[in-house]
Design a protein around this motif. Sequence first.
Motif, PDB file in Angstrom:
ATOM      1  N   THR A  42      -3.700   1.021   9.414  1.00  0.00           N
ATOM      2  CA  THR A  42      -3.110   0.162   8.389  1.00  0.00           C
ATOM      3  C   THR A  42      -4.035   0.026   7.185  1.00  0.00           C
ATOM      4  O   THR A  42      -3.602   0.131   6.034  1.00  0.00           O
ATOM      5  CB  THR A  42      -2.838  -1.239   8.965  1.00  0.00           C
ATOM      6  OG1 THR A  42      -2.003  -1.075  10.106  1.00  0.00           O
ATOM      7  CG2 THR A  42      -2.178  -2.142   7.953  1.00  0.00           C
ATOM      8  N   THR A  78      -3.917   3.050   5.098  1.00  0.00           N
ATOM      9  CA  THR A  78      -2.674   3.101   4.324  1.00  0.00           C
ATOM     10  C   THR A  78      -2.760   2.187   3.111  1.00  0.00           C
ATOM     11  O   THR A  78      -2.389   2.573   1.989  1.00  0.00           O
ATOM     12  CB  THR A  78      -1.483   2.656   5.200  1.00  0.00           C
ATOM     13  OG1 THR A  78      -1.531   3.393   6.418  1.00  0.00           O
ATOM     14  CG2 THR A  78      -0.159   2.885   4.505  1.00  0.00           C
ATOM     15  N   GLU A  84       4.354  -1.072  -2.917  1.00  0.00           N
ATOM     16  CA  GLU A  84       4.240  -0.728  -1.500  1.00  0.00           C
ATOM     17  C   GLU A  84       3.043  -1.412  -0.856  1.00  0.00           C
ATOM     18  O   GLU A  84       3.089  -1.819   0.307  1.00  0.00           O
ATOM     19  CB  GLU A  84       4.112   0.794  -1.342  1.00  0.00           C
ATOM     20  CG  GLU A  84       5.423   1.506  -1.593  1.00  0.00           C
ATOM     21  CD  GLU A  84       5.222   2.966  -1.987  1.00  0.00           C
ATOM     22  OE1 GLU A  84       5.270   3.806  -1.086  1.00  0.00           O
ATOM     23  OE2 GLU A  84       5.005   3.251  -3.174  1.00  0.00           O
ATOM     24  N   GLU A 120       3.250  -3.865   2.387  1.00  0.00           N
ATOM     25  CA  GLU A 120       2.497  -3.553   3.599  1.00  0.00           C
ATOM     26  C   GLU A 120       1.516  -4.691   3.935  1.00  0.00           C
ATOM     27  O   GLU A 120       1.334  -5.051   5.101  1.00  0.00           O
ATOM     28  CB  GLU A 120       1.744  -2.237   3.392  1.00  0.00           C
ATOM     29  CG  GLU A 120       0.983  -1.698   4.591  1.00  0.00           C
ATOM     30  CD  GLU A 120       1.889  -1.210   5.712  1.00  0.00           C
ATOM     31  OE1 GLU A 120       3.073  -0.925   5.429  1.00  0.00           O
ATOM     32  OE2 GLU A 120       1.419  -1.140   6.866  1.00  0.00           O
ATOM     33  N   ARG A 151       3.108  -7.506   5.711  1.00  0.00           N
ATOM     34  CA  ARG A 151       3.382  -7.248   7.130  1.00  0.00           C
ATOM     35  C   ARG A 151       2.121  -7.336   7.980  1.00  0.00           C
ATOM     36  O   ARG A 151       2.176  -7.287   9.198  1.00  0.00           O
ATOM     37  CB  ARG A 151       3.990  -5.839   7.279  1.00  0.00           C
ATOM     38  CG  ARG A 151       5.468  -5.781   6.974  1.00  0.00           C
ATOM     39  CD  ARG A 151       6.047  -4.438   7.418  1.00  0.00           C
ATOM     40  NE  ARG A 151       5.591  -3.337   6.591  1.00  0.00           N
ATOM     41  CZ  ARG A 151       6.196  -2.955   5.452  1.00  0.00           C
ATOM     42  NH1 ARG A 151       7.268  -3.605   5.031  1.00  0.00           N
ATOM     43  NH2 ARG A 151       5.735  -1.960   4.746  1.00  0.00           N
TER      44      ARG A 151
END
Lengths: 532, 216
Positions: free
Chosen positions: B90, B93, B105, B109, B112
């Motif tokens: 993660t 990313t 994005e 992310e 989350r």
Amino acid sequence: MAYASYGGAAYDDDSYDDRPEFRDGLRDIQQQDPGYDASTHVPDVVKTFVAYLYRHIREKNVYEIHQMYEGSFQKLSERMFKQSPWPTAEAIASYVENDHVFCLLYKEMWFRHLYAKLTPTLEQRFESWDNYCNLFQVILHGNVNMQLPNQWLWDMVDEFIYQFQSFCQYRAKLKSKSDQELLLLRQYNEIWNVYGVLNYLQALIDKSMIIQILEQEKDGSVTFTATDGYDYHGGSNVLKVLGYFSIIGLLRVHCLLGDYHSGLKCLTPIDINQHGVFSTIIGCHITAIYYYGFANLMMRRYIDAIRAFNQVLLYILKTKQYHQKLPQFDQILKKNEQMYALLAICLSLCPHGKLVEENVNNQLREKYADKMQRMQRSDEALFDELFSFACPKFITPAPPNYEELINYNQQDAYRLQLKLFLSEMRQQQLISSIRSFLKLYSTISIAKLASFMELDEAGLRMALLTYKHKTHVVDYDGSILSNADVDFYIDGDMVHIADNKVTRRFGDYFVRHIIKFEEIINDLDRVQLDSV
Amino acid sequence: MEQLVALNPYNPDILPELESYVHEQVISQMYSLDANLCLLRLYQFEPGRLNIHVVSRILVKALMALPASDFNLCMFLIPERLQLEEPFLTLATLAHFLETARFREFWDEAARNRDILEVVPGFEQAIQGYAIHVLSLTYQRLPRHVLAEAINVEGLSLDKYLDHQVKSNGWSLERVHGGQVLVVLPPNEHNHPVLKKNATDSIPLEHVAKLFPVLT
């Protein structure tokens, strides 16, 4: 003592090369009898060699030591010990008054020769480590009063790290190890341990006070660079110069571990763009620039990398013919090729061709013109190929877990660096096509550029921001430096391309030529014409 | 602590202190790349002692140091095997989104993965700071919605944010035809290339200094 006459007829009666034993060196080999033990039998020529070398070291005759170290040792190795080791230190000790320090130095050469010509056994790797420890202990804590050639001192640091690197690779090949070898590796895990290696280099730096010396040199209160690190007042150059080379040693070890920031940080006492003791020894010069450039490449500081590679590649190009006879010549050529590959990567990402000297540029075009074009089109296979060819041999410093051998892959360290490098390349893949469009316009609307790039407007805005981010680096003082060859700004929905007409820099050109002219005049002044 | 690291760059004994120093950096909102790289180096030498939570915090702090490349510098030292597991996947990313300016994005992310990020105070502000940095390199004037997306602030909060920037950081707002609002960023040499110091026709002192021996 003039080094310029090296290899010439400058020797006097004491010169070792003049001895008949040396000229007739082969005699010993021909006289071998069946019961002869190569490791303890000392041929006459070796007896004389060690006796003379010992004497010159005691007399601090750097010139003669250098002759024997670079010349005679190589020649004898070539003639007599091409596939076998030299006689052991124990065997020659009686010819050098059992001198402890001399035997350590002799063993250092002995192992270096062994590593170069043969495959060392595990025991020999252990012994060589012990020898370096003993040697460094004596230098760090004893009262060493020698004067050794800088070349030898550099070779010590270089070989010390090479053997560490070689050990890590050897240790990683677990499948081919016998149970006995695995047992030894587990038992003696402090040997060639990464902490030991780093701490010896650090101790040499600290104890030699080299960082302070380099600092004081700036205000002229001490001399170091001006005398190439030698001490002409009866002192010793050994610790100081070893400390100095250890700075470059640390840069190298950190790069092998993937720690580029720390590597460059270690190097700060030395200004790579100025003449220094490092640049007087070709192997050291190349090592320093290669790792400095590589670290900068990995940190996206492409301009610094390009400048440094250009400088050393030009130097190699100009002086190649003088290095052909050196034992390190193959190594020089290999690093030369690797640095052209790295330069090709840097210039594909950051096309500042102006920074590269014309002759270097010609070489580069000859070798990499096609590949650079493909890299500029973001062909990942090419980045992979050139990186793999030119990167250092990364190491995994931790010993493997001998219990679960399956999970251990010796390529791990290299694969990780390659993977991260390629993902950086992927992040930059739109940059070169943006650059090529920007070059064609002085203004262009976001919508129009987006359609050229086959992106939506939001996507283009992101790509333009990425271009800006990737072409700007944060300098050590926190300021922002631009690497961009084509710059632009956005005002609302319009992209404005900065006028990047380059005014030629005459200043540098004149400075260089004034200095060159002055040198020529000085040379002419020195010429004394004999009246016939 | 910096002193301790400088004196013991290769000493496994300081590992516990470095770990608690990471914690301290998180709590007191300060940062030391050198200390954290030193810790990652010790982990690299003794993988058995590696603490995943500590590494994860180092990486979050490194993200907050953008635009500097600290995150990459840390990743070079973290075993690949670990990078294929959470929370490192993660984090990689997130870093990728930030490095390629995909802010929308990124914020999605990040939302989350509050559990990884919220333990580090100041995270959101630091990333907003990075977004503003990249925007100021690029834009003289930018549409309000582009700013909103990059810093993940909308509506009334955005009004407040802009108000603050106008008062204290030299920003201004312009209404152009069609009612669109443009945010005017303060000029710098990157978004106003004219301001770039013209280095081309000056010679640095070091170069001139080389001539001194010739001149005397």
